[in-house]
Design a protein around this motif. Structure first.
Motif, PDB file in Angstrom:
ATOM      1  N   LEU A  15      84.792  11.481  44.507  1.00 11.39           N
ATOM      2  CA  LEU A  15      84.515  12.865  44.118  1.00 11.39           C
ATOM      3  C   LEU A  15      83.025  13.124  43.953  1.00 11.39           C
ATOM      4  CD1 LEU A  15      87.428  13.599  41.618  1.00 11.39           C
ATOM      5  CD2 LEU A  15      87.145  14.438  43.953  1.00 11.39           C
ATOM      6  N   ALA A  16      82.297  12.169  43.403  1.00 13.95           N
ATOM      7  CA  ALA A  16      80.848  12.334  43.260  1.00 13.95           C
ATOM      8  C   ALA A  16      80.181  12.436  44.628  1.00 13.95           C
ATOM      9  CB  ALA A  16      80.264  11.169  42.465  1.00 13.95           C
ATOM     10  N   ALA A  17      80.599  11.610  45.577  1.00 15.50           N
ATOM     11  CA  ALA A  17      80.028  11.660  46.927  1.00 15.50           C
ATOM     12  C   ALA A  17      80.392  12.965  47.620  1.00 15.50           C
ATOM     13  CB  ALA A  17      80.530  10.472  47.739  1.00 15.50           C
ATOM     14  N   LEU A  18      81.601  13.437  47.425  1.00 17.12           N
ATOM     15  CA  LEU A  18      82.037  14.697  48.045  1.00 17.12           C
ATOM     16  C   LEU A  18      81.248  15.882  47.483  1.00 17.12           C
ATOM     17  CD1 LEU A  18      84.095  16.005  49.971  1.00 17.12           C
ATOM     18  CD2 LEU A  18      85.572  16.309  47.996  1.00 17.12           C
ATOM     19  N   VAL A  19      81.110  15.932  46.171  1.00 14.89           N
ATOM     20  CA  VAL A  19      80.365  17.027  45.540  1.00 14.89           C
ATOM     21  C   VAL A  19      78.893  16.981  45.947  1.00 14.89           C
ATOM     22  CG1 VAL A  19      79.548  17.897  43.313  1.00 14.89           C
ATOM     23  CG2 VAL A  19      81.949  17.332  43.615  1.00 14.89           C
ATOM     24  N   ALA A  20      78.310  15.786  45.971  1.00 11.59           N
ATOM     25  CA  ALA A  20      76.896  15.651  46.345  1.00 11.59           C
ATOM     26  C   ALA A  20      76.668  16.076  47.788  1.00 11.59           C
ATOM     27  CB  ALA A  20      76.438  14.216  46.131  1.00 11.59           C
ATOM     28  N   SER A  21      77.553  15.700  48.677  1.00 11.19           N
ATOM     29  CA  SER A  21      77.365  16.080  50.080  1.00 11.19           C
ATOM     30  C   SER A  21      77.531  17.581  50.266  1.00 11.19           C
ATOM     31  CB  SER A  21      78.324  15.313  50.985  1.00 11.19           C
ATOM     32  OG  SER A  21      79.665  15.620  50.665  1.00 11.19           O
ATOM     33  N   VAL A  22      78.463  18.183  49.559  1.00 10.13           N
ATOM     34  CA  VAL A  22      78.631  19.635  49.641  1.00 10.13           C
ATOM     35  C   VAL A  22      77.396  20.349  49.087  1.00 10.13           C
ATOM     36  CG1 VAL A  22      79.959  21.571  48.688  1.00 10.13           C
ATOM     37  CG2 VAL A  22      81.147  19.629  49.674  1.00 10.13           C
ATOM     38  N   LEU A  23      76.845  19.849  47.997  1.00  8.94           N
ATOM     39  CA  LEU A  23      75.642  20.455  47.423  1.00  8.94           C
ATOM     40  C   LEU A  23      74.447  20.352  48.360  1.00  8.94           C
ATOM     41  CD1 LEU A  23      75.765  19.400  43.663  1.00  8.94           C
ATOM     42  CD2 LEU A  23      76.012  21.689  44.612  1.00  8.94           C
ATOM     43  N   VAL A  24      74.219  19.175  48.914  1.00 10.09           N
ATOM     44  CA  VAL A  24      73.058  18.982  49.782  1.00 10.09           C
ATOM     45  C   VAL A  24      73.177  19.851  51.033  1.00 10.09           C
ATOM     46  CG1 VAL A  24      71.875  17.313  51.255  1.00 10.09           C
ATOM     47  CG2 VAL A  24      72.483  16.694  48.934  1.00 10.09           C
ATOM     48  N   VAL A  25      74.316  19.811  51.692  1.00  9.28           N
ATOM     49  CA  VAL A  25      74.500  20.606  52.911  1.00  9.28           C
ATOM     50  C   VAL A  25      74.475  22.096  52.583  1.00  9.28           C
ATOM     51  CG1 VAL A  25      76.139  21.163  54.753  1.00  9.28           C
ATOM     52  CG2 VAL A  25      75.709  18.796  54.151  1.00  9.28           C
ATOM     53  N   GLY A  26      75.086  22.484  51.486  1.00  4.93           N
ATOM     54  CA  GLY A  26      75.114  23.894  51.102  1.00  4.93           C
ATOM     55  C   GLY A  26      73.731  24.445  50.788  1.00  4.93           C
ATOM     56  N   PHE A  27      72.966  23.720  49.985  1.00  3.08           N
ATOM     57  CA  PHE A  27      71.616  24.186  49.654  1.00  3.08           C
ATOM     58  C   PHE A  27      70.708  24.199  50.879  1.00  3.08           C
ATOM     59  CE2 PHE A  27      72.394  23.037  45.055  1.00  3.08           C
ATOM     60  CZ  PHE A  27      72.315  24.342  44.609  1.00  3.08           C
ATOM     61  N   TYR A  28      70.844  23.192  51.745  1.00  5.58           N
ATOM     62  CA  TYR A  28      69.997  23.150  52.935  1.00  5.58           C
ATOM     63  C   TYR A  28      70.329  24.301  53.887  1.00  5.58           C
ATOM     64  CZ  TYR A  28      67.396  21.353  56.884  1.00  5.58           C
ATOM     65  OH  TYR A  28      66.513  21.219  57.919  1.00  5.58           O
ATOM     66  N   SER A  29      71.607  24.557  54.107  1.00  7.56           N
ATOM     67  CA  SER A  29      71.979  25.643  55.015  1.00  7.56           C
ATOM     68  C   SER A  29      71.606  27.003  54.424  1.00  7.56           C
ATOM     69  CB  SER A  29      73.462  25.586  55.354  1.00  7.56           C
ATOM     70  OG  SER A  29      74.236  25.727  54.188  1.00  7.56           O
ATOM     71  N   LEU A  30      71.751  27.161  53.116  1.00  6.07           N
ATOM     72  CA  LEU A  30      71.339  28.407  52.475  1.00  6.07           C
ATOM     73  C   LEU A  30      69.829  28.591  52.595  1.00  6.07           C
ATOM     74  CD1 LEU A  30      72.037  30.881  50.701  1.00  6.07           C
ATOM     75  CD2 LEU A  30      71.612  29.418  48.720  1.00  6.07           C
ATOM     76  N   GLY A  31      69.076  27.505  52.425  1.00  5.59           N
ATOM     77  CA  GLY A  31      67.630  27.579  52.569  1.00  5.59           C
ATOM     78  C   GLY A  31      67.214  27.969  53.972  1.00  5.59           C
ATOM     79  N   LEU A  32      67.867  27.393  54.986  1.00  4.36           N
ATOM     80  CA  LEU A  32      67.547  27.765  56.364  1.00  4.36           C
ATOM     81  C   LEU A  32      67.897  29.222  56.637  1.00  4.36           C
ATOM     82  CD1 LEU A  32      68.526  24.731  58.611  1.00  4.36           C
ATOM     83  CD2 LEU A  32      66.273  25.658  58.158  1.00  4.36           C
ATOM     84  N   ARG A  33      69.024  29.650  56.134  1.00  2.86           N
ATOM     85  CA  ARG A  33      69.443  31.045  56.352  1.00  2.86           C
ATOM     86  C   ARG A  33      68.450  32.010  55.704  1.00  2.86           C
ATOM     87  NH1 ARG A  33      71.119  34.942  59.194  1.00  2.86           N
ATOM     88  NH2 ARG A  33      72.449  36.435  58.163  1.00  2.86           N
ATOM     89  N   LEU A  34      68.035  31.726  54.492  1.00  2.00           N
ATOM     90  CA  LEU A  34      67.066  32.592  53.815  1.00  2.00           C
ATOM     91  C   LEU A  34      65.705  32.543  54.501  1.00  2.00           C
ATOM     92  CD1 LEU A  34      67.936  31.964  50.065  1.00  2.00           C
ATOM     93  CD2 LEU A  34      68.303  34.042  51.386  1.00  2.00           C
ATOM     94  N   LEU A  35      65.334  31.380  55.019  1.00  2.00           N
ATOM     95  CA  LEU A  35      64.068  31.252  55.718  1.00  2.00           C
ATOM     96  C   LEU A  35      64.059  32.107  56.991  1.00  2.00           C
ATOM     97  CD1 LEU A  35      61.529  29.591  55.089  1.00  2.00           C
ATOM     98  CD2 LEU A  35      62.359  27.892  56.695  1.00  2.00           C
ATOM     99  N   VAL A  36      65.164  32.123  57.696  1.00  2.00           N
ATOM    100  CA  VAL A  36      65.268  32.957  58.898  1.00  2.00           C
ATOM    101  C   VAL A  36      65.251  34.429  58.518  1.00  2.00           C
ATOM    102  CG1 VAL A  36      66.808  33.598  60.796  1.00  2.00           C
ATOM    103  CG2 VAL A  36      66.397  31.195  60.279  1.00  2.00           C
ATOM    104  N   ARG A  37      65.939  34.786  57.452  1.00  2.00           N
ATOM    105  CA  ARG A  37      65.943  36.189  57.012  1.00  2.00           C
ATOM    106  C   ARG A  37      64.551  36.630  56.564  1.00  2.00           C
ATOM    107  NH1 ARG A  37      69.052  39.729  58.592  1.00  2.00           N
ATOM    108  NH2 ARG A  37      68.993  40.912  56.681  1.00  2.00           N
ATOM    109  N   ALA A  38      63.755  35.681  56.084  1.00  2.00           N
ATOM    110  CA  ALA A  38      62.398  35.998  55.650  1.00  2.00           C
ATOM    111  C   ALA A  38      61.451  36.164  56.836  1.00  2.00           C
ATOM    112  CB  ALA A  38      61.874  34.908  54.721  1.00  2.00           C
ATOM    113  N   GLY A  39      61.943  35.894  58.040  1.00  2.00           N
ATOM    114  CA  GLY A  39      61.116  36.034  59.225  1.00  2.00           C
ATOM    115  C   GLY A  39      60.284  34.810  59.532  1.00  2.00           C
ATOM    116  N   ARG A  40      60.624  33.695  58.943  1.00  2.00           N
ATOM    117  CA  ARG A  40      59.886  32.448  59.171  1.00  2.00           C
ATOM    118  C   ARG A  40      60.804  31.451  59.867  1.00  2.00           C
ATOM    119  NH1 ARG A  40      56.930  32.121  53.305  1.00  2.00           N
ATOM    120  NH2 ARG A  40      55.958  34.164  53.468  1.00  2.00           N
ATOM    121  N   VAL A  41      61.133  31.755  61.103  1.00  2.00           N
ATOM    122  CA  VAL A  41      62.056  30.921  61.860  1.00  2.00           C
ATOM    123  C   VAL A  41      61.393  29.583  62.148  1.00  2.00           C
ATOM    124  CG1 VAL A  41      63.413  30.763  63.971  1.00  2.00           C
ATOM    125  CG2 VAL A  41      63.043  32.991  62.894  1.00  2.00           C
ATOM    126  N   PRO A  42      62.037  28.484  61.736  1.00  2.00           N
ATOM    127  CA  PRO A  42      61.420  27.179  61.993  1.00  2.00           C
ATOM    128  C   PRO A  42      61.554  26.799  63.471  1.00  2.00           C
ATOM    129  CG  PRO A  42      63.495  26.909  60.834  1.00  2.00           C
ATOM    130  CD  PRO A  42      63.238  28.385  60.944  1.00  2.00           C
TER     131      PRO A  42
END
Length: 110
Positions: A15-42
């Motif tokens: 459960l700890a590994a599952l929660v950690a992987s969901v958090l890492v992938v979720g925060f990273y994908s949210l960060g990329l999405r917000l970065l694109v919305r900000a007009g700073r496409v990597p």
């Protein structure tokens, strides 16, 4: 010789590994999405590897950079909204890093 498995400990680690992987992938994908919305496409420059299957040419790289600049210009957000999205992206990337650091601390100190 008997092999006893502590199934509760196994479930806790799973459960700890599952929660950690969901958090890492979720925060990273949210960060990329917000970065694109900000007009700073990597746009990542292609790397030359000797054993690469496909290598992106300079022309393809320029085309990708041009498309990223075009999409950044078309953003319907105001300058303030883009700034808030960029700050949110950096906070999200920071949370992703904290989740990874927390996992490492659990391994080292646990």
């Amino acid at each position: 010789m008997t092999l006893d498995i502590d199934w509760l400990a196994f479930l806790q680690v799973f459960l700890a590994a599952l929660v950690a992987s969901v958090l890492v992938v979720g925060f990273y994908s949210l960060g990329l999405r917000l970065l694109v919305r900000a007009g700073r496409v990597p746009v990542v420059a292609p790397a030359e590897f000797t054993d690469a299957i496909t290598v992106i040419s300079a022309k393809d790289s320029q085309r990708a950079a041009k498309a990223a600049a075009k999409s950044a210009k078309k953003s319907p957000l105001t300058a303030g909204q883009r700034q808030v999205a960029a700050i949110g992206a950096y906070i999200s990337f920071g949370m992703c890093g904290l989740a990874v650091l927390g996992g490492l601390l659990l391994i080292v100190l646990g």
